[in-house]
Design a protein around this motif. Structure first.
Motif, PDB file in Angstrom:
ATOM      1  N   ARG A 221       0.828  -1.215   0.000  1.00 32.29           N
ATOM      2  CA  ARG A 221       0.000   0.000   0.000  1.00 32.29           C
ATOM      3  C   ARG A 221       0.856   1.257   0.000  1.00 32.29           C
ATOM      4  O   ARG A 221       0.346   2.356   0.206  1.00 32.29           O
ATOM      5  CB  ARG A 221      -0.920  -0.010   1.218  1.00 32.29           C
ATOM      6  N   ASP A 222       2.157   1.081  -0.194  1.00 36.69           N
ATOM      7  CA  ASP A 222       3.110   2.188  -0.291  1.00 36.69           C
ATOM      8  C   ASP A 222       3.242   2.961   1.012  1.00 36.69           C
ATOM      9  O   ASP A 222       3.528   4.159   1.012  1.00 36.69           O
ATOM     10  CB  ASP A 222       2.730   3.137  -1.425  1.00 36.69           C
ATOM     11  N   ARG A 223       3.080   2.282   2.143  1.00 42.30           N
ATOM     12  CA  ARG A 223       3.376   2.888   3.439  1.00 42.30           C
ATOM     13  C   ARG A 223       4.828   2.565   3.762  1.00 42.30           C
ATOM     14  O   ARG A 223       5.187   1.392   3.926  1.00 42.30           O
ATOM     15  CB  ARG A 223       2.438   2.348   4.522  1.00 42.30           C
ATOM     16  N   SER A 224       5.636   3.597   3.849  1.00 45.83           N
ATOM     17  CA  SER A 224       7.086   3.383   3.918  1.00 45.83           C
ATOM     18  C   SER A 224       7.677   3.971   5.193  1.00 45.83           C
ATOM     19  O   SER A 224       7.141   4.927   5.762  1.00 45.83           O
ATOM     20  CB  SER A 224       7.782   4.010   2.699  1.00 45.83           C
ATOM     21  N   LEU A 225       8.792   3.393   5.615  1.00 50.03           N
ATOM     22  CA  LEU A 225       9.567   3.875   6.753  1.00 50.03           C
ATOM     23  C   LEU A 225      11.039   3.900   6.350  1.00 50.03           C
ATOM     24  O   LEU A 225      11.532   2.974   5.712  1.00 50.03           O
ATOM     25  CB  LEU A 225       9.387   2.966   7.975  1.00 50.03           C
ATOM     26  N   PHE A 226      11.723   4.992   6.744  1.00 54.89           N
ATOM     27  CA  PHE A 226      13.152   5.131   6.492  1.00 54.89           C
ATOM     28  C   PHE A 226      13.882   5.198   7.832  1.00 54.89           C
ATOM     29  O   PHE A 226      13.509   5.976   8.712  1.00 54.89           O
ATOM     30  CB  PHE A 226      13.444   6.410   5.693  1.00 54.89           C
ATOM     31  N   PHE A 227      14.922   4.391   7.978  1.00 48.29           N
ATOM     32  CA  PHE A 227      15.731   4.401   9.191  1.00 48.29           C
ATOM     33  C   PHE A 227      17.166   4.773   8.793  1.00 48.29           C
ATOM     34  O   PHE A 227      17.938   3.937   8.321  1.00 48.29           O
ATOM     35  CB  PHE A 227      15.706   3.029   9.863  1.00 48.29           C
ATOM     36  N   SER A 228      17.487   6.045   8.975  1.00 43.72           N
ATOM     37  CA  SER A 228      18.798   6.546   8.576  1.00 43.72           C
ATOM     38  C   SER A 228      19.883   5.982   9.483  1.00 43.72           C
ATOM     39  O   SER A 228      19.683   5.798  10.692  1.00 43.72           O
ATOM     40  CB  SER A 228      18.812   8.076   8.637  1.00 43.72           C
ATOM     41  N   GLY A 229      21.050   5.748   8.884  1.00 43.34           N
ATOM     42  CA  GLY A 229      22.172   5.242   9.659  1.00 43.34           C
ATOM     43  C   GLY A 229      23.242   6.285   9.912  1.00 43.34           C
ATOM     44  O   GLY A 229      24.336   5.944  10.374  1.00 43.34           O
ATOM     45  N   GLN A 230      22.936   7.570   9.654  1.00 41.78           N
ATOM     46  CA  GLN A 230      23.957   8.608   9.771  1.00 41.78           C
ATOM     47  C   GLN A 230      24.477   8.744  11.196  1.00 41.78           C
ATOM     48  O   GLN A 230      25.691   8.730  11.436  1.00 41.78           O
ATOM     49  CB  GLN A 230      23.384   9.951   9.293  1.00 41.78           C
ATOM     50  N   ALA A 231      23.562   8.860  12.167  1.00 40.26           N
ATOM     51  CA  ALA A 231      23.989   9.028  13.557  1.00 40.26           C
ATOM     52  C   ALA A 231      24.736   7.789  14.056  1.00 40.26           C
ATOM     53  O   ALA A 231      25.744   7.895  14.778  1.00 40.26           O
ATOM     54  CB  ALA A 231      22.783   9.320  14.444  1.00 40.26           C
ATOM     55  N   ILE A 232      24.270   6.612  13.660  1.00 37.34           N
ATOM     56  CA  ILE A 232      24.912   5.377  14.094  1.00 37.34           C
ATOM     57  C   ILE A 232      26.298   5.251  13.477  1.00 37.34           C
ATOM     58  O   ILE A 232      27.260   4.845  14.144  1.00 37.34           O
ATOM     59  CB  ILE A 232      24.041   4.162  13.728  1.00 37.34           C
ATOM     60  N   ASN A 233      26.418   5.615  12.196  1.00 35.64           N
ATOM     61  CA  ASN A 233      27.727   5.546  11.554  1.00 35.64           C
ATOM     62  C   ASN A 233      28.718   6.529  12.183  1.00 35.64           C
ATOM     63  O   ASN A 233      29.912   6.243  12.285  1.00 35.64           O
ATOM     64  CB  ASN A 233      27.588   5.836  10.055  1.00 35.64           C
ATOM     65  N   GLN A 234      28.224   7.699  12.600  1.00 31.46           N
ATOM     66  CA  GLN A 234      29.099   8.642  13.290  1.00 31.46           C
ATOM     67  C   GLN A 234      29.565   8.071  14.622  1.00 31.46           C
ATOM     68  O   GLN A 234      30.727   8.228  15.015  1.00 31.46           O
ATOM     69  CB  GLN A 234      28.370   9.967  13.509  1.00 31.46           C
ATOM     70  N   LYS A 235      28.659   7.403  15.321  1.00 31.08           N
ATOM     71  CA  LYS A 235      29.038   6.778  16.589  1.00 31.08           C
ATOM     72  C   LYS A 235      30.072   5.680  16.359  1.00 31.08           C
ATOM     73  O   LYS A 235      31.041   5.541  17.121  1.00 31.08           O
ATOM     74  CB  LYS A 235      27.784   6.201  17.257  1.00 31.08           C
ATOM     75  N   LYS A 236      29.885   4.896  15.297  1.00 28.47           N
ATOM     76  CA  LYS A 236      30.871   3.873  14.956  1.00 28.47           C
ATOM     77  C   LYS A 236      32.222   4.510  14.638  1.00 28.47           C
ATOM     78  O   LYS A 236      33.277   3.956  14.966  1.00 28.47           O
ATOM     79  CB  LYS A 236      30.389   3.046  13.760  1.00 28.47           C
ATOM     80  N   GLY A 237      32.193   5.685  13.985  1.00 25.42           N
ATOM     81  CA  GLY A 237      33.438   6.381  13.711  1.00 25.42           C
ATOM     82  C   GLY A 237      34.153   6.796  14.985  1.00 25.42           C
ATOM     83  O   GLY A 237      35.396   6.749  15.058  1.00 25.42           O
ATOM     84  N   CYS A 238      33.384   7.204  15.997  1.00 26.17           N
ATOM     85  CA  CYS A 238      33.984   7.538  17.289  1.00 26.17           C
ATOM     86  C   CYS A 238      34.612   6.304  17.928  1.00 26.17           C
ATOM     87  O   CYS A 238      35.722   6.370  18.482  1.00 26.17           O
ATOM     88  CB  CYS A 238      32.925   8.135  18.218  1.00 26.17           C
ATOM     89  N   PHE A 239      33.922   5.177  17.853  1.00 26.52           N
ATOM     90  CA  PHE A 239      34.496   3.929  18.359  1.00 26.52           C
ATOM     91  C   PHE A 239      35.808   3.604  17.643  1.00 26.52           C
ATOM     92  O   PHE A 239      36.792   3.194  18.271  1.00 26.52           O
ATOM     93  CB  PHE A 239      33.503   2.779  18.174  1.00 26.52           C
ATOM     94  N   GLU A 240      35.820   3.809  16.328  1.00 20.69           N
ATOM     95  CA  GLU A 240      37.007   3.501  15.544  1.00 20.69           C
ATOM     96  C   GLU A 240      38.172   4.398  15.935  1.00 20.69           C
ATOM     97  O   GLU A 240      39.326   3.940  16.044  1.00 20.69           O
ATOM     98  CB  GLU A 240      36.694   3.666  14.047  1.00 20.69           C
ATOM     99  N   ALA A 241      37.907   5.681  16.169  1.00 21.44           N
ATOM    100  CA  ALA A 241      38.973   6.606  16.546  1.00 21.44           C
ATOM    101  C   ALA A 241      39.581   6.219  17.894  1.00 21.44           C
ATOM    102  O   ALA A 241      40.813   6.220  18.058  1.00 21.44           O
ATOM    103  CB  ALA A 241      38.426   8.036  16.594  1.00 21.44           C
ATOM    104  N   VAL A 242      38.729   5.880  18.853  1.00 20.78           N
ATOM    105  CA  VAL A 242      39.245   5.471  20.162  1.00 20.78           C
ATOM    106  C   VAL A 242      40.026   4.174  20.049  1.00 20.78           C
ATOM    107  O   VAL A 242      41.076   3.997  20.672  1.00 20.78           O
ATOM    108  CB  VAL A 242      38.083   5.333  21.165  1.00 20.78           C
TER     109      VAL A 242
END
Length: 453
Positions: A221-242
Motif C-alpha cells: 500500500r506504499d506505506r514506507s519507513l526510512f531508518f537513517s544510519g547517519q547518527a549510528i555511523n558517526q558513533k561507529k566512527g567515534c568507536f574507531e577513533a578510540v
C-alpha cells in the motif's frame, strides 16, 4: 508449527553463589582450551565421540567437572572444529572461483587452523534435567563444582509465560557479562504455534537493508519507513577513533581497555538492531516480511581496491592518500555492516507479532525499475541514492526502490503459497537457467498498473 526461542534470564545470585559460578565457568573454559589443544594435535579432530574418548578421563581428574559437563566439553570443541572445516571448504571454493575470473589474483590461505581454537568467554553449557532444573517461586537450580545452587531469576515477560506454562525446554548456556559482573542463563525453549496460513498474513512488506539507510521498509500500500544510519555511523566512527588510539598506545592497560571497548561497541550495535526490528514489526503486524538473501555478499562484491586509474593518476596535493583513506573507510564500514544480525532479529521477533519472515532473491533489487522492468547499472547514476530509469525516466529513492522490489517478490511467494498451499521460497541454486527463469518472472512484476510502454 514448532518455533524455538531463547530466553535471557538474569540470575539473582548472592556473592557466595557468584564465587561458585566463577569457579565452574573458569574450570569449564580451561577444559575447553585443553581439549582444543588435544584436538588440534590430532589433526584438527572434529569427531565428538573420538575426542570424548581421548579427553573425558583427563577432564574429570584435572578440572573436577561433573560428568555431563565433561561430555559437553569435547562436543563443543568438535562442533567448533567441524564449523572450521566447513569454512575451510567454502573459503577454498570461493578463492578458486575468484582466481578463475581473475587469474592474477593471489590465493588467500585460510587462517582458521593456524592455531588451536581459543576460548575466552566464561560460558558453559547446561543440559535440562541434568545440570539445571526449575524450582517453585520463579527459581532455578544450576550445577556448580560445589553442587547445586538455587537462585531466583527474571526475564522477558513473554518468555517467562511460556516457561511457566511447561513448554519443551532445551539446553542452556551460563553466560557472564564482565561489565556488570552479572551471570545470565540463556535457555532455549520450543513453542507450538498454529501453522501459518496465507489468510492470516494480509500485509506484504519488503525490507531493504543498507549502510547509509540501515533499513527502508514498505508494504504494497506504499506505506514506507526510512531508518537513517547517519547518527549510528558517526558513533561507529567515534568507536574507531578510540580503538586506533588504544592500538597505537599498545600498553597492557590499553589492551584491557580495548577488550572492554569492543564489547561496548558490539552491545551498542545489537541494541540498535533490536530497536529497528521492534519498530518494523510494530508498524507492520501480522505481515509476510520479505528479507533479502545476502549470503556471502561481502565475498561476491569484494573490497574496494586500487583501480588502474588510481595507480596512473598524477594529481598533486596528496590525492592518492585521500583515495586510499576513502577506500579504507569504505572497507571498514562494509566489514561493520550488521545486516545479518538485523534480519535475524526480525525473523526471531516476528512470530510474537503474528508475522513471519521469508528470504527472497536479492539480485538487481536496486537496479530493476518497478514501472517498466528495465534492469541496468546505469539506472543508478554514480551509485547514488537516486534511481533514474534510463528507459521510462521513472525516478525514486534507490533504497525505496529496493524495498518495493523485495515486497513484489515477497508477494509472488505469497501468491504461490495461496495457490499451492505450501510455503516455498525461491531456491538458492547456482544453475544459470533456474536463476534466469526467476529473474524473468521478477521482471514481469509491476508496482503500479500505470506502466510505461
Amino acid at each position: 508449527m514448532k518455533v524455538t526461542f531463547t530466553a535471557k534470564l538474569k540470575l539473582r545470585h548472592s556473592p557466595e553463589q557468584k564465587i561458585a559460578l566463577d569457579a565452574v565457568t573458569l574450570a569449564y573454559r580451561d577444559a575447553l582450551n585443553h581439549t582444543s589443544r588435544v584436538a588440534f594435535e590430532q589433526n584438527k579432530m572434529s569427531s565428538a565421540m573420538k575426542l570424548q574418548t581421548l579427553t573425558y578421563t583427563g577432564i574429570r581428574e584435572t578440572f573436577d567437572l561433573p560428568s555431563q559437563m565433561a561430555c559437553n566439553v569435547p562436543r563443543q570443541v568438535a562442533a567448533t572444529n567441524k564449523g572450521l572445516w566447513t569454512k575451510l571448504k567454502q573459503h577454498n571454493d570461493r578463492q578458486a572461483q575468484i582466481i578463475t575470473v581473475k587469474p592474477k589474483r593471489r590465493f588467500r590461505p585460510f587462517r582458521g587452523f593456524d592455531a588451536p581454537a581459543k576460548y575466552v568467554s566464561r560460558t558453559l553449557t547446561y543440559n535440562f534435567g541434568r545440570d539445571f532444573s526449575w524450582k517453585k517461586g520463579q527459581q532455578v537450580s544450576v550445577q556448580t563444582l560445589e553442587g547445586r545452587q538455587v537462585m531466583a531469576y527474571e526475564g522477558y515477560a513473554a518468555h517467562l509465560k511460556h516457561i511457566e506454562a511447561g513448554c519443551k525446554i532445551g539446553a542452556a548456556k551460563l553466560y557472564y557479562q564482565r561489565g556488570k559482573r552479572q551471570y545470565y542463563l540463556l535457555v532455549s525453549f520450543e513453542v507450538d504455534l498454529p501453522d501459518p496460513q496465507p489468510a492470516d498474513h494480509k500485509t506484504v512488506v519488503g525490507v531493504d537493508v543498507g549502510q547509509r539507510y540501515h533499513a527502508v521498509v514498505t508494504d504494497t500500500r506504499d506505506r514506507s519507513l526510512f531508518f537513517s544510519g547517519q547518527a549510528i555511523n558517526q558513533k561507529k566512527g567515534c568507536f574507531e577513533a578510540v580503538r586506533k588510539t588504544l592500538q597505537r598506545k599498545g600498553t597492557r592497560s590499553a589492551t584491557r581497555r580495548l577488550i572492554a571497548f569492543s564489547g561496548r561497541e558490539r552491545r551498542f550495535i545489537a541494541d540498535r538492531n533490536h530497536s529497528l526490528a521492534a519498530q518494523i514489526l510494530n508498524a507492520y503486524p501480522e505481515a509476510v516480511i520479505g528479507l533479502e538473501n545476502l549470503k556471502d555478499i561481502r565475498e561476491r562484491v569484494g573490497p574496494h581496491t586500487r583501480t588502474k586509474a588510481d595507480k596512473t593518476a598524477k594529481v598533486a596535493g596528496g590525492s592518492e592518500q585521500a583515495k586510499a583513506e576513502k577506500r579504507r573507510k569504505n572497507n571498514r564500514r562494509r566489514s561493520q555492516w550488521s545486516f545479518a544480525e538485523l534480519q535475524t532479529f526480525i525473523a526471531y521477533k516476528a512470530p510474537f507479532k503474528g508475522s513471519m519472515a521469508v528470504q527472497v532473491d536479492a539480485h538487481y533489487t536496486s537496479q530493476q525499475c518497478v514501472k517498466c522492468g528495465h534492469t541496468s547499472k546505469q539506472n543508478r547514476p554514480g551509485s547514488g541514492l537516486l534511481f533514474v530509469c534510463e528507459v521510462c525516466g521513472f525516478q525514486v529513492h534507490a533504497d525505496l526502490l529496493g524495498a518495493r522490489n523485495i515486497a513484489l517478490r515477497t508477494l509472488a511467494v505469497r501468491q504461490d503459497w495461496t495457490a499451492t498451499g505450501a510455503l516455498s521460497v525461491r531456491p538458492d541454486v547456482s544453475d544459470k537457467e533456474a536463476k534466469a527463469a526467476r529473474l524473468l518472472r521478477y521482471a514481469e512484476l509491476r508496482w503500479s498498473p500505470d506502466t510505461s510502454p
